[in-house]
Design an enzyme around this catalytic site. Structure first.
Site, short mmCIF file in Angstrom:
data_model
loop_
_atom_site.label_atom_id
_atom_site.label_comp_id
_atom_site.label_asym_id
_atom_site.label_seq_id
_atom_site.Cartn_x
_atom_site.Cartn_y
_atom_site.Cartn_z
N ASP A 98 3.12 -19.02 3.47
CA ASP A 98 2.37 -19.20 4.60
C ASP A 98 2.50 -20.75 5.17
OD1 ASP A 98 1.82 -16.79 5.42
OD2 ASP A 98 -0.27 -16.71 5.08
N ARG A 131 0.90 -1.25 0.00
CA ARG A 131 -0.19 -0.02 0.11
C ARG A 131 0.85 1.38 -0.03
NH1 ARG A 131 -2.77 -3.24 3.72
NH2 ARG A 131 -1.77 -2.07 5.35
#
Length: 210
Positions: free
Chosen positions: A98, A80
């Site tokens: 993950d 972002r």
């Protein structure tokens, strides 16, 4: 970037975002992308889990892994702040790595129990790893079929918190905390798999009945 929408994570995420924003801004300013951050977090977790846990350095391993787990929040922040936002590739990479990180954490603990000649707890920890993987797979498969699967007792953040907290305190000499944590994770993950299967079955049955 994709992340698990759990109540606990929703509560912690704003505070952690404020803490990590200066670091995220510094990384973005140096052109370091979110995928690099994701990879660093995973590599750090794998190295720490497979190095410290088998050697019995449980507290140090848990502390360092916790630092690298924070990269799971930092990658989205970097995306972002860098003005790029998330991406399909980034979300896929994040979810895949993950699973690698989770496997390393539980594999390190399995090796620890094996070093202690504790076959029962090694098996319980392996069951927790397998069940946790099925939890993630059930959600991914359901969403790939256009269904929802955000249900269950033990999603990834809860599993990580229980595993790392139990491991940390075990390293400090607290008795029974690590076996209790592994039993809890194995059972809770198995329950979550059942919950997700039932949830998806309910959705498909409703679709057939329309």
């Amino acid at each position: 970037m994709a992340y698990d929408q759990t109540a606990m994570l929703k509560l912690l995420r704003p505070a952690m975002t404020r803490i990590l924003t200066p670091l995220g801004r510094a990384l973005a300013a140096r052109g370091i992308g979110p995928n690099v951050v994701t990879a660093i977090g995973t590599i750090g977790t794998v190295v720490c889990a497979l190095l410290f846990f088998p050697l019995g350095q449980l507290s140090w391993g848990a502390l360092l892994i916790t630092v690298f787990v924070l990269f799971d929040l930092l990658d989205g922040l970097v995306a972002r702040l860098g003005g790029k936002g998330g991406s399909t590739w980034g979300a896929f990479l994040d979810s895949t790595l993950d699973r690698v990180a989770d496997a390393a954490i539980f594999s390190g603990l399995i090796l620890y129990f094996i070093s202690k000649d504790d076959a029962l707890m090694a098996a319980v920890t392996l069951a927790g790893l397998v069940a946790g993987t099925l939890v993630s797979y059930a959600k991914a498969r359901a969403e790939g079929l256009g269904l929802t699967c955000d249900v269950g007792l033990a999603e990834r953040p809860e599993r990580l918190v229980v595993a790392l907290v139990a491991t940390f305190f075990a390293g400090l000499g607290v008795p029974y905390v690590l076996p209790a944590g592994m039993w809890l994770l194995a059972l809770a993950s198995a329950v979550t798999v059942v919950q997700r299967v039932v949830h998806v079955h309910s959705q498909t049955r409703q679709t057939r009945e329309r």
